[in-house]
Structure formats: structure tokens, C-alpha cells
Design an enzyme around this catalytic site. Structure first.
Site, short mmCIF file in Angstrom:
data_model
loop_
_atom_site.label_atom_id
_atom_site.label_comp_id
_atom_site.label_asym_id
_atom_site.label_seq_id
_atom_site.Cartn_x
_atom_site.Cartn_y
_atom_site.Cartn_z
CE1 TYR A 15 42.95 5.44 -6.66
CE2 TYR A 15 42.89 6.80 -4.68
CZ TYR A 15 42.75 6.67 -6.04
OH TYR A 15 42.40 7.76 -6.79
CB CYS B 145 58.09 -14.87 0.17
SG CYS B 145 59.81 -15.12 0.58
N PRO C 233 37.61 14.62 -7.21
CG PRO C 233 36.11 15.08 -5.47
CD PRO C 233 36.40 15.41 -6.91
N GLY C 234 38.70 11.58 -5.71
CA GLY C 234 38.45 10.14 -5.62
C GLY C 234 38.56 9.71 -4.17
NE ARG C 235 44.21 10.06 -2.10
CZ ARG C 235 45.01 9.06 -2.40
NH1 ARG C 235 45.27 8.14 -1.50
NH2 ARG C 235 45.56 8.98 -3.59
#
Ligand SMILES: *Cc1c(COP(=O)(O)O)cnc(C)c1O
Length: 425
Positions: free
Chosen positions: A374, A345, A273-275
Site C-alpha cells: 500500500y 500544503c 494475505p496482502g500486506r
């Protein structure tokens, strides 16, 4: 089954005065990060997966303090590049707890990781193509090598993060036994790996189950062929509730589904797992500088955009937004449809579109939730915009604000043409 309320930290749980003071002290845009929350997330993962090897996917948040914190909580570290391998080793993570997942690895990455392996012979490399195996052998590597499998199924919150079935990733199931046998002869075979994608939710558990079932079957097939499979690494992608009303992921349900789908194997389960570890440990603070009434929405122009937090532009990702300044007002402000727009822009440079929020005013401080994963990592200097600072809730600087001089330093003409009047932005 009831999910423990501490399973998620919502944007509304962050202390307004603390965030306000940090923005005043460090300026905006500013990432605020809470390492104590990282510890809680690690502990919940360990409780749900007590027997598994848990590898934190470093790319979600690579600050040295985060790598030290997760390792201190008993997690290993999964790295997406040579740079992340170097960071993990530098943070004091031992080689035995470092895995490098090589995806079409540039020669420079292989050179660097094989060199690091010389000093840390216990580190593991995961290869997703026969060519990568060849290229490691050419460099004299004969250490721990795991094989990334393409399981033919994927999952994720957006098509751009579904990796499991994409031909880019891993070796097709039919070609695994031959390659695994070769790795077993020439290297130290460290098992098999697959990663379904990112954002596994309760709804996507069937895909996750299917991926794990295929890996379990494959492990048993290899074992029947006489190849011992030390680790079955089923990847990461554990989702977090980005929407205010989305339920927290029930880790116990995911863990039960994983064990059941895996079945009996001789090896050890690993997850990446990361997030899940860092998302709700971070918020982004940004200040309103422009308010414009358009026919269909009120546009709040802010100092953070796609160069600060890319996920909305890249994945159409939803992030909760809270107007901290409006919470000060003696009488509640009117709710209107607000489009929060950055300084770039590009039409994609929006943090939300026509979302019901308090009517914005110039100078308002907004907080953007679940920005710990992230967020800072995907920031860029597009538009020559220096990257934001990141501080802990206690005000310690994790990464200082970039300056225009930092941005220009790499420009070949930057040194000779440098004038002192450019100022910092
Ligand atoms: C990105 C990645 C992860 C982590 O994904 P999350 O969605 O952050 O959990 C795990 N394993 C591999 C191989 C990855 O590329």
C-alpha cells in the site's frame, strides 16, 4: 513460542550502501523492492497453511513481477478490480487462480471481468450483495461465484480498515442461506468468504477466531441444507510489525487458531494475505531538502509526502524511519525530536511527528520501512506531483518515475496547449 527471526525483515536489515547507490542512480523519492523477500514470505505462509488455498491480495503491490513471483511460489491472486484481474491474467496467472472480489462493482468492472471470464472460464467472482448476483446474471455470467458474508465482526489496526462488521461489506448472515441456494442453482457455487479487516495482530486473534468460527458454522449449516461449500475463505489482514519493537506475527499461532475455530468442514480453507506478503519487501527513500528548528521539534522537509506514501496521513500509520546519511558520520549525531514533513500544503502531510532520530541535515537520505504494501499503490498525483519510481534492489525499474507530461496527458487542454518549456519535475 519463539518466532523465527527471519519472520520479519526490519528496516535496519536493509543494506545502507545498496540503498544509497540506488538513490544516487534513480533519484528520490524512490521505492525499493526486493522480490526475493516476497518469495520468503510466500514460503512461510505455505509452511504455516500447507492445506489452504493462499490468495495474494494484489492491491497491496500490483507490479507484474510481484504477481508472477507470488504465483510462482504457489499462491493464487485475489483482485479488487477489473484492472487487477487484467493485470493478473497478463502476468500469466491462470484463470483458475484468479478471484475478483466485487465491492459495489462499477458496470465497467463487471463488463470487463465477465468478458475475461469468457476466455478464462475457471476464474472466480466473489459477490457481496444480491444486486451484484443479479447484475452478473444479466451479463450472462453463470460461472464460479462465491458469496461474501458479513460476519458481524471485524478487526484491524485502524477503524478505517475494519471491514468485517461494516454494512458496506457482504450479505448478512441471516440472508446467506437463501442467496447461497439461488447461487447454487444458477451458478457454480464456489463457497463463502469474509474479510475481517487489515492488521490482525496477536491481540486481535480473538476477533479473527470469532469470524472464522461463524464462517465454519455457516458452512456446516449450508451443507446440512444440501449446498456443498467448496471453499471457506477467511480473508486477509495478517499484520506486520510496523514499529521497530513490535513482535513479528506468529503465523503458526494464527494458523492453529484458524483451524481450531473453523472446525470440521467438507470444503477447503482459503486465506487472502496482502500486506504480509509484500510490506517488508519494500522501503521508501527520500531526501531532506529543508531543516528548520521549531520550538518543540526539528522539522526535516523531504521530497516524499502523502502523495508518495499515504498511510501516515490516512491511517495515522507508523512507519520506521532511518537516517542513512547519519550512519556515515565518524561520531554519532545527537538524537533530537524530528518531524519529517512532505512537500504538500496539508498538515497531515507528515511521515512522523517529533520522533527521536539523528539530527537531520540538508541532503540526508532517509529510508522509510515496511513501504512495500500500500505504498506505491496509494500514491497519487495530487498537487500535480508525478508519482515516484520503483526499482528492485538490483536496480531493475519496476515502474518508471512519472513525468509532468504523464500527469498532464489526461488534461483536455493538455495536448492543444502544450508548450515545451514546462520541464519535468
Ligand atoms: C485488502 C483485502 C485483503 C488483504 O488485506 P491485507 O491487510 O493486505 O492482508 C484481503 N481480502 C480482501 C477482500 C481485501 O479487501
Amino acid at each position: 513460542m519463539m518466532v523465527d527471526p527471519s519472520a520479519v525483515r526490519r528496516l535496519t536489515d536493509w543494506n545502507r550502501d545498496t540503498l544509497d547507490a540506488l538513490a544516487a542512480a534513480h533519484g528520490t523519492p524512490l521505492y525499493v523492492f526486493d522480490p526475493a523477500r516476497v518469495r520468503e514470505n510466500c514460503r512461510r505462509l505455505r509452511a504455516a497453511f500447507p492445506d489452504a488455498e493462499i490468495q495474494y491480495a494484489a492491491k497491496a503491490h500490483t507490479a507484474e513481477e510481484t504477481l508472477r513471483t507470488v504465483h510462482d511460489e504457489g499462491l493464487a491472486v485475489e483482485c479488487a478490480s477489473a484492472g487487477e484481474v487484467r493485470r493478473a491474467l497478463r502476468a500469466g496467472v491462470p484463470g483458475s487462480d484468479v478471484t475478483y472480489t466485487a465491492v459495489n462493482p462499477p458496470a465497467r468492472d463487471l463488463d470487463s471481468v465477465v468478458e475475461a471470464w469468457g476466455e478464462h472460464p475457471e476464474l472466480t467472482i466473489t459477490a457481496g450483495a444480491a444486486d451484484t448476483v443479479d447484475r452478473l446474471a444479466e451479463r450472462g455470467f453463470d460461472g464460479r461465484l462465491r458469496l461474501r458474508v458479513n460476519p458481524g465482526v471485524g478487526a484491524g489496526h485502524h477503524e478505517k480498515v475494519v471491514t468485517g462488521g461494516h454494512p458496506k461489506f457482504g450479505v448478512g448472515l441471516d440472508r446467506v442461506p437463501g442467496l447461497a441456494a439461488r447461487i447454487d442453482r444458477e451458478f457454480a457455487f464456489a463457497g463463502i468468504h469474509a474479510h475481517a479487516g487489515s492488521g490482525i495482530s496477536g491481540d486481535d486473534l480473538d476477533d479473527h477466531r470469532e469470524l472464522v468460527r461463524r464462517l465454519g458454522d455457516l458452512a456446516r449449516e449450508l451443507q446440512r441444507d444440501g449446498i456443498s461449500v467448496e471453499t471457506v475463505d477467511v480473508g486477509g489482514g495478517f499484520g506486520v510489525p510496523y514499529r521497530e519493537d513490535a513482535p513479528a506475527l506468529d503465523l503458526d499461532t494464527v494458523a492453529d487458531a484458524t483451524r481450531e475455530a473453523l472446525g470440521e468442514i467438507d470444503g477447503r480453507l482459503a486465506i487472502e494475505p496482502g500486506r504480509y506478503v509484500v510490506a517488508d519487501a519494500g522501503v521508501l527513500l527520500t531526501r531532506v531538502n529543508t531543516v528548520k528548528a521549531a520550538p518543540s521539534t526539528v522539522v526535516a522537509g523531504v521530497d516524499a509526502g502523502m502523495t508518495t506514501l499515504l498511510r501516515p496521513a490516512m491511517y495515522d500509520a507508523y512507519h520506521a524511519i532511518r537516517n542513512l546519511s547519519s550512519e556515515d558520520d565518524p561520531s554519532p549525531r545527537e538524537q533530537v525530536g524530528v518531524t519529517v514533513a512532505g512537500p504538500v500544503c496539508e498538515t497531515a502531510d507528515l511521515l512522523c511527528e517529533n520522533r527521536p532520530l539523528s539530527r537531520p541535515e540538508c541532503g540526508d537520505l532517509l529510508a522509510v520501512g515496511n513501504a512495500g504494501a500500500y505504498g506505491y499503490e496509494m500514491a497519487s498525483t495530487y498537487n500535480s506531483r508525478p508519482r515516484p519510481a520503483e526499482v528492485t534492489v538490483d536496480g531493475a525499474v519496476l515502474r518508471r518515475r512519472e513525468t509532468l507530461a504523464d500527469v498532464r496527458r489526461l488534461d483536455a487542454a493538455g495536448d492543444s496547449n502544450r508548450r515545451n518549456d514546462e520541464g519535468d519535475v
